[in-house]
Design a protein around this motif. Structure first.
Motif, PDB file in Angstrom:
ATOM      1  N   LEU A  16       1.259  -1.360  -0.156  1.00  0.00           N
ATOM      2  CA  LEU A  16       0.390   0.070   0.008  1.00  0.00           C
ATOM      3  C   LEU A  16       0.704   1.395  -0.210  1.00  0.00           C
ATOM      4  CD1 LEU A  16      -3.105   0.325  -0.054  1.00  0.00           C
ATOM      5  CD2 LEU A  16      -2.751   0.977   2.842  1.00  0.00           C
ATOM      6  N   ASP A  17       2.039   1.626   1.016  1.00  0.00           N
ATOM      7  CA  ASP A  17       2.429   2.320   1.022  1.00  0.00           C
ATOM      8  C   ASP A  17       3.804   2.786  -0.332  1.00  0.00           C
ATOM      9  OD1 ASP A  17       2.098   3.060   3.984  1.00  0.00           O
ATOM     10  OD2 ASP A  17       3.941   1.653   4.680  1.00  0.00           O
ATOM     11  N   ALA A  18       4.182   1.843  -1.729  1.00  0.00           N
ATOM     12  CA  ALA A  18       4.538   2.094  -1.894  1.00  0.00           C
ATOM     13  C   ALA A  18       3.932   2.175  -3.491  1.00  0.00           C
ATOM     14  CB  ALA A  18       5.378   0.333  -2.434  1.00  0.00           C
ATOM     15  N   ILE A  19       2.468   1.394  -3.356  1.00  0.00           N
ATOM     16  CA  ILE A  19       1.502   2.310  -4.683  1.00  0.00           C
ATOM     17  C   ILE A  19       1.360   3.972  -3.970  1.00  0.00           C
ATOM     18  CG2 ILE A  19      -0.755   2.404  -5.279  1.00  0.00           C
ATOM     19  CD1 ILE A  19      -0.808  -1.085  -4.298  1.00  0.00           C
ATOM     20  N   SER A  24       0.685   6.721  -6.923  1.00  0.00           N
ATOM     21  CA  SER A  24      -0.395   7.538  -7.214  1.00  0.00           C
ATOM     22  C   SER A  24      -1.522   8.695  -7.981  1.00  0.00           C
ATOM     23  CB  SER A  24      -0.742   7.890  -5.578  1.00  0.00           C
ATOM     24  OG  SER A  24       0.237   9.392  -4.683  1.00  0.00           O
ATOM     25  N   ASP A  25      -1.120   8.686  -8.958  1.00  0.00           N
ATOM     26  CA  ASP A  25      -0.790   9.894  -9.892  1.00  0.00           C
ATOM     27  C   ASP A  25      -1.123   8.842 -11.058  1.00  0.00           C
ATOM     28  OD1 ASP A  25      -0.023  11.710  -7.934  1.00  0.00           O
ATOM     29  OD2 ASP A  25       1.249  12.595  -9.390  1.00  0.00           O
ATOM     30  N   ASN A  26      -0.496   7.185 -11.332  1.00  0.00           N
ATOM     31  CA  ASN A  26      -1.427   7.040 -12.127  1.00  0.00           C
ATOM     32  C   ASN A  26      -2.466   5.589 -12.141  1.00  0.00           C
ATOM     33  OD1 ASN A  26       1.176   8.023 -13.125  1.00  0.00           O
ATOM     34  ND2 ASN A  26       2.883   6.468 -12.382  1.00  0.00           N
ATOM     35  N   LEU A  27      -2.619   6.425 -11.162  1.00  0.00           N
ATOM     36  CA  LEU A  27      -4.275   4.978 -10.411  1.00  0.00           C
ATOM     37  C   LEU A  27      -4.997   5.542 -11.431  1.00  0.00           C
ATOM     38  CD1 LEU A  27      -2.995   4.252  -7.032  1.00  0.00           C
ATOM     39  CD2 LEU A  27      -2.749   2.896  -8.881  1.00  0.00           C
ATOM     40  N   THR A  28      -6.053   4.890 -11.864  1.00  0.00           N
ATOM     41  CA  THR A  28      -7.016   5.037 -11.813  1.00  0.00           C
ATOM     42  C   THR A  28      -8.277   5.255 -11.492  1.00  0.00           C
ATOM     43  OG1 THR A  28      -8.227   3.050 -12.049  1.00  0.00           O
ATOM     44  CG2 THR A  28      -7.189   3.239 -14.177  1.00  0.00           C
ATOM     45  N   PRO A  29      -9.608   6.373 -11.344  1.00  0.00           N
ATOM     46  CA  PRO A  29     -10.137   6.278 -10.179  1.00  0.00           C
ATOM     47  C   PRO A  29     -10.426   5.128  -9.408  1.00  0.00           C
ATOM     48  CG  PRO A  29     -11.207   7.623 -11.702  1.00  0.00           C
ATOM     49  CD  PRO A  29      -9.251   7.226 -12.798  1.00  0.00           C
ATOM     50  N   PHE A  34     -10.211   2.114  -4.501  1.00  0.00           N
ATOM     51  CA  PHE A  34      -9.881   0.640  -4.803  1.00  0.00           C
ATOM     52  C   PHE A  34      -8.582   0.649  -2.901  1.00  0.00           C
ATOM     53  CE2 PHE A  34      -7.269  -3.177  -3.951  1.00  0.00           C
ATOM     54  CZ  PHE A  34      -8.583  -4.055  -3.788  1.00  0.00           C
ATOM     55  N   VAL A  35      -7.565   1.515  -3.497  1.00  0.00           N
ATOM     56  CA  VAL A  35      -6.121   1.902  -2.840  1.00  0.00           C
ATOM     57  C   VAL A  35      -7.024   2.070  -1.314  1.00  0.00           C
ATOM     58  CG1 VAL A  35      -4.370   3.117  -2.599  1.00  0.00           C
ATOM     59  CG2 VAL A  35      -4.492   1.087  -4.096  1.00  0.00           C
ATOM     60  N   GLU A  36      -8.241   3.258  -1.576  1.00  0.00           N
ATOM     61  CA  GLU A  36      -7.957   4.146   0.061  1.00  0.00           C
ATOM     62  C   GLU A  36      -8.422   3.113   0.508  1.00  0.00           C
ATOM     63  OE1 GLU A  36     -10.537   7.400  -2.007  1.00  0.00           O
ATOM     64  OE2 GLU A  36      -8.892   9.009  -2.365  1.00  0.00           O
ATOM     65  N   ASP A  37     -10.237   2.496   0.027  1.00  0.00           N
ATOM     66  CA  ASP A  37     -10.561   1.558   1.274  1.00  0.00           C
ATOM     67  C   ASP A  37      -9.901   0.466   1.666  1.00  0.00           C
ATOM     68  OD1 ASP A  37     -12.662   2.992   0.293  1.00  0.00           O
ATOM     69  OD2 ASP A  37     -13.847   1.254  -0.809  1.00  0.00           O
ATOM     70  N   ILE A  38      -8.946   0.063   0.655  1.00  0.00           N
ATOM     71  CA  ILE A  38      -7.920  -1.140   1.337  1.00  0.00           C
ATOM     72  C   ILE A  38      -6.977  -0.485   2.932  1.00  0.00           C
ATOM     73  CG2 ILE A  38      -6.388  -2.721   0.662  1.00  0.00           C
ATOM     74  CD1 ILE A  38      -8.940  -3.914  -0.262  1.00  0.00           C
ATOM     75  N   GLY A  39      -6.876   0.609   2.454  1.00  0.00           N
ATOM     76  CA  GLY A  39      -6.085   0.971   3.395  1.00  0.00           C
ATOM     77  C   GLY A  39      -6.687   0.791   4.809  1.00  0.00           C
ATOM     78  N   GLU A  57      -2.164  -7.261  -5.017  1.00  0.00           N
ATOM     79  CA  GLU A  57      -0.654  -7.199  -5.426  1.00  0.00           C
ATOM     80  C   GLU A  57      -1.245  -6.846  -6.925  1.00  0.00           C
ATOM     81  OE1 GLU A  57       2.093 -10.908  -5.451  1.00  0.00           O
ATOM     82  OE2 GLU A  57      -0.168 -11.328  -4.780  1.00  0.00           O
ATOM     83  N   LYS A  58      -2.025  -6.943  -7.775  1.00  0.00           N
ATOM     84  CA  LYS A  58      -2.000  -7.166  -8.993  1.00  0.00           C
ATOM     85  C   LYS A  58      -1.587  -5.526  -9.820  1.00  0.00           C
ATOM     86  CE  LYS A  58      -4.856  -7.364 -13.033  1.00  0.00           C
ATOM     87  NZ  LYS A  58      -4.638  -6.099 -14.142  1.00  0.00           N
ATOM     88  N   ILE A  59      -2.398  -4.104  -8.693  1.00  0.00           N
ATOM     89  CA  ILE A  59      -1.691  -3.313  -9.202  1.00  0.00           C
ATOM     90  C   ILE A  59      -0.436  -3.088  -8.377  1.00  0.00           C
ATOM     91  CG2 ILE A  59      -2.045  -0.792  -7.567  1.00  0.00           C
ATOM     92  CD1 ILE A  59      -5.471  -1.826  -7.458  1.00  0.00           C
ATOM     93  N   TYR A  60       0.045  -3.060  -7.308  1.00  0.00           N
ATOM     94  CA  TYR A  60       1.250  -3.027  -6.369  1.00  0.00           C
ATOM     95  C   TYR A  60       2.463  -3.414  -8.195  1.00  0.00           C
ATOM     96  CZ  TYR A  60       5.467  -4.477  -3.803  1.00  0.00           C
ATOM     97  OH  TYR A  60       7.122  -4.184  -4.027  1.00  0.00           O
ATOM     98  N   SER A  61       1.872  -4.508  -8.465  1.00  0.00           N
ATOM     99  CA  SER A  61       2.757  -5.130  -9.654  1.00  0.00           C
ATOM    100  C   SER A  61       3.321  -4.406 -10.363  1.00  0.00           C
ATOM    101  CB  SER A  61       2.794  -6.642  -9.740  1.00  0.00           C
ATOM    102  OG  SER A  61       1.738  -7.317 -10.453  1.00  0.00           O
ATOM    103  N   GLU A  62       1.865  -4.157 -11.065  1.00  0.00           N
ATOM    104  CA  GLU A  62       1.960  -3.260 -12.509  1.00  0.00           C
ATOM    105  C   GLU A  62       1.962  -1.400 -12.586  1.00  0.00           C
ATOM    106  OE1 GLU A  62      -2.007  -3.637 -13.633  1.00  0.00           O
ATOM    107  OE2 GLU A  62      -1.777  -6.325 -14.410  1.00  0.00           O
ATOM    108  N   LYS A  63       2.352  -1.086 -11.268  1.00  0.00           N
ATOM    109  CA  LYS A  63       2.459   0.375 -11.004  1.00  0.00           C
ATOM    110  C   LYS A  63       3.512   0.940 -10.247  1.00  0.00           C
ATOM    111  CE  LYS A  63      -1.874   0.404 -12.632  1.00  0.00           C
ATOM    112  NZ  LYS A  63      -2.027   2.053 -13.911  1.00  0.00           N
ATOM    113  N   THR A  64       4.159  -0.102  -9.557  1.00  0.00           N
ATOM    114  CA  THR A  64       5.502   0.007  -9.416  1.00  0.00           C
ATOM    115  C   THR A  64       6.911  -0.078  -9.345  1.00  0.00           C
ATOM    116  OG1 THR A  64       5.540  -1.455  -7.382  1.00  0.00           O
ATOM    117  CG2 THR A  64       4.102   0.237  -6.610  1.00  0.00           C
ATOM    118  N   SER A  65       7.763   0.134  -9.411  1.00  0.00           N
ATOM    119  CA  SER A  65       8.895  -0.454  -9.379  1.00  0.00           C
ATOM    120  C   SER A  65       9.751  -1.458  -9.507  1.00  0.00           C
ATOM    121  CB  SER A  65      10.077   0.782 -10.253  1.00  0.00           C
ATOM    122  OG  SER A  65      10.107   1.419  -9.013  1.00  0.00           O
TER     123      SER A  65
END
Length: 65
Positions: A16-19, A24-29, A34-39, A57-65
Motif C-alpha cells: 500500500l505504501d509503495a503504491i 498514486s498519480d498513475n491510478l485510475t479513479p 480501491f486503494v483508499e478503501d483497502i488502506g 498485489e496486481k496494482i502493486y506489481s503493475e504500477k510500482t518499480s
C-alpha cells in the motif's frame, strides 16, 4: 491445489505504501478508490478477502518499480 494464505498485514502495508508513494498519480479513479478503501481495512487490521488481496498485489506489481 494450494490453499490460499493471507499475507501478513506488514506486507500489505508495504504494498500500500509503495503504491501511494510511487503510483498514486498513475491510478485510475477506480484503483484510487480501491486503494483508499483497502488502506482503511489495513489500518483497522480487518482481513482482506483473497480477491481484494489479489487486486492489491496486481496494482502493486503493475504500477510500482
Amino acid at each position: 491445489m494450494k490453499i490460499w494464505q493471507p499475507q501478513p498485514f506488514e506486507v500489505l502495508q508495504q504494498w500500500l505504501d509503495a503504491i501511494i508513494d510511487e503510483a498514486s498519480d498513475n491510478l485510475t479513479p477506480w484503483e484510487t478508490r480501491f486503494v483508499e478503501d483497502i488502506g482503511i481495512r489495513i489500518t483497522n487490521r480487518w482481513p482482506l478477502t483473497e480477491k481484494q488481496e489479489g487486486i492489491l498485489e496486481k496494482i502493486y506489481s503493475e504500477k510500482t518499480s
